[in-house]
Design an enzyme around this catalytic site. Structure first.
Site, PDB file in Angstrom:
ATOM      1  N   LYS A 176      -0.896   4.839  -4.373  1.00 43.62           N
ATOM      2  CA  LYS A 176       0.273   5.350  -3.663  1.00 43.62           C
ATOM      3  C   LYS A 176       0.610   6.744  -4.180  1.00 43.62           C
ATOM      4  CE  LYS A 176       4.660   5.241  -4.347  1.00 43.62           C
ATOM      5  NZ  LYS A 176       5.052   6.577  -3.809  1.00 43.62           N
ATOM      6  N   GLU A 250       2.841   5.142 -18.195  1.00 39.86           N
ATOM      7  CA  GLU A 250       2.800   6.456 -18.859  1.00 39.86           C
ATOM      8  C   GLU A 250       4.030   7.201 -18.388  1.00 39.86           C
ATOM      9  OE1 GLU A 250       2.899   9.967 -19.758  1.00 39.86           O
ATOM     10  OE2 GLU A 250       1.549  10.243 -18.050  1.00 39.86           O
ATOM     11  N   CYS A 284       4.909  16.103 -18.591  1.00 37.31           N
ATOM     12  CA  CYS A 284       5.509  15.151 -19.523  1.00 37.31           C
ATOM     13  C   CYS A 284       5.189  15.491 -20.975  1.00 37.31           C
ATOM     14  CB  CYS A 284       5.058  13.736 -19.191  1.00 37.31           C
ATOM     15  SG  CYS A 284       3.267  13.512 -19.165  1.00 37.31           S
ATOM     16  N   GLU A 382      14.665  14.625 -20.926  1.00 37.72           N
ATOM     17  CA  GLU A 382      13.534  15.314 -20.312  1.00 37.72           C
ATOM     18  C   GLU A 382      14.034  16.117 -19.111  1.00 37.72           C
ATOM     19  OE1 GLU A 382       8.946  14.298 -19.302  1.00 37.72           O
ATOM     20  OE2 GLU A 382      10.423  12.960 -18.411  1.00 37.72           O
TER      21      GLU A 382
END
Length: 478
Positions: A176, A250, A284, A382
């Site tokens: 996806k 992750e 990331c 983040e």
């Protein structure tokens, strides 16, 4: 404008179940550059059914791993011939600077295909061990049908961290793509057909959150492989936990680059410009906390500020551009919200701030904050944009403490003239990847993943292949 009206299911291009579409908007021009079908839960059902049939009844899981690895090698050859196309397409749909796309967005997926093709050619599917009552055969078998849910920032890279090992392992997979970046999956599907991968082994359905959650919870899926935000990872982990479904997650990061007093700042800044600002800060693993000793703090702040100010901001298709636009307006507003928060909490923007560098496109000013303490939002959360926080430390013990004082543990680095001492620091920081005088570049042969809220499990390397295998012990007497 690129337009597609089909989904890749069961080895063929099929009409979607619904009439909805996804518009792909250029982050640079804010114009529509592509349109694809918006997958529905019914489309996910059909994709899982195709993958289930391919796994339960098809030839792919029943081939030897070496035979599958050979097919993956053919896919790598096809991918190599289309790297330039893939790089340009990713830049067009999500704003990655073309130099980064050419150096990473397309070559790294190719490297993973090549690595897993080579690994699968020699990987031991069975080994015999001495047991209490006689020899025991330990066998590795494919986990089954995999749902791969991938983000928009490095779309092909993240697809391949899942697709390459899953194929070699013998799994079937439903991918996806994120709705922001569905275009690059179409040439990949063409290559999958051309490589001779059997029907239904790989299925690709771009969709939003509702259809994605339907896929994750589908009873026909044996394992979910997800890369994305920590918040979404918690939701996916909860769904998988309720169903005892295998998953690998992750997730996010807030990595620290420790600048030791003996560091050559001029040399370090060249590497940090990539480590901290790659992909417009939308990575990331970005080193967004810069830790500097009190004795060199002002010097480090100035060096980081000069490095960031020297980046050309603009059209991502221009090879001279260092920082392009963010992927979407919501991301632009999110990052500006963090810049505003930093100012309100008392940090000082020495470069950048809230003035947008361009009137059109989803740009933010690359920003460096000084006077940051590790309890501020810009140091703890983040941001996923070109915003760096320079944080002072008293001594090395304090630097390690600050680096570890984070909900995340994905990446990090240390910069020093003494690499042996740098290795000592590296062993003390709790992250899944680390670099001494460089950034760990996610080598295909070594495991990648994080500690704490940065995720569960590892991708890449033999460890990444193992996550798509179930282990079976077969004891025999006589």
């Amino acid at each position: 404008m690129l337009q597609h009206d089909r989904l890749f299911i069961g080895g063929d291009w099929v009409a979607p179940a619904g009439t909805g579409t996804i518009d792909v908007i250029s982050p640079h021009t804010e114009e529509i550059v592509g349109r694809v079908p918006d997958g529905t839960p019914a489309d996910m059902d059909r994709a899982v059914e195709a993958a289930r049939h391919a796994f339960d009844h098809g030839p792919w899981p029943r081939m030897t791993m070496a035979e599958r690895a050979e097919v993956v090698g053919r896919l790598a050859g096809l991918y190599a011939a289309r790297q330039a196309e893939m790089a340009e397409l990713i830049t067009r749909e999500m704003g990655s600077p073309i130099t980064f796309s050419q150096l990473a967005q397309a070559p790294q997926p190719l490297g993973m295909l090549q690595y897993y093709s080579a690994l699968g050619a020699t990987f031991a599917v069975e080994d015999e061990r001495p047991g209490v009552f006689g020899p025991v055969v330990v066998r590795r078998e494919p986990v089954g049908v995999v749902a791969a849910v991938v983000p928009w920032n490095v779309p092909q890279f993240v697809i391949m961290t899942k697709l390459a090992p899953a194929l070699v392992a013998g799994c079937a997979i439903v991918i996806k793509p994120a709705p922001e970046t569905p275009l690059d999956a179409y040439p990949l599907a063409e290559m999958i057909r051309e490589a001779g991968i059997p029907e239904g082994v790989v299925n690709i359905v771009a969709a939003g959150r509702e259809a994605g959650e339907h896929l994750v919870a589908h009873p026909g899926v044996d394992k979910v492989a997800f890369t994305g935000s920590t918040a979404a990872g918690r939701r996916i982990g909860a769904i998988c936990g309720e169903r005892l479904k295998r998953c690998s997650l992750e997730l996010g990061g807030k990595s620290a680059a420790i600048i030791l007093d003996d560091c050559d700042l001029n040399a370090a800044m060249g590497f940090l410009s990539i480590a901290s600002l790659m992909n417009n800060g939308q990575a990331c693993v970005a080193q967004t906390r810069i830790l500097a000793s009190a004795s060199r703090y002002e010097e480090v702040v100035q060096a980081v500020a000069d490095m960031v100010a020297g980046q050309q901001v603009g059209d991502p298709s221009d090879p001279a551009t260092g920082i392009g636009p963010l992927v979407a307006r919501r991301q632009q507003e999110r990052v500006e919200g963090y810049i505003r928060s930093g100012i309100e909490e008392g940090a000082k923007p020495v470069v950048g701030g809230l003035d947008r560098p361009r009137d059109r496109g989803w740009y933010v000013a690359p920003t460096v904050f000084a006077g940051v303490t590790n309890d501020m939002r810009v140091a703890r959360e983040e941001i996923f944009g070109p915003v760096l926080a320079v944080i002072p430390y008293r001594d090395e013990e304090d630097a390690v403490r600050i680096a570890n004082d984070s909900d995340y543990g994905l990446s990090g680095s240390v910069w020093t003239a003494d690499t042996d001492h740098g290795m000592d620091i590296a062993r003390r920081v709790r992250t899944g990847t680390y670099g001494v005088n460089l950034m760990n570049t996610m080598d295909p042969s070594t495991p990648f993943g994080g500690f704490k809220a940065s995720g569960i499990g590892r991708e890449l390397g033999p460890e990444g292949l193992s996550s798509y295998l179930e282990y079976k012990s077969i004891a025999r007497l006589g």
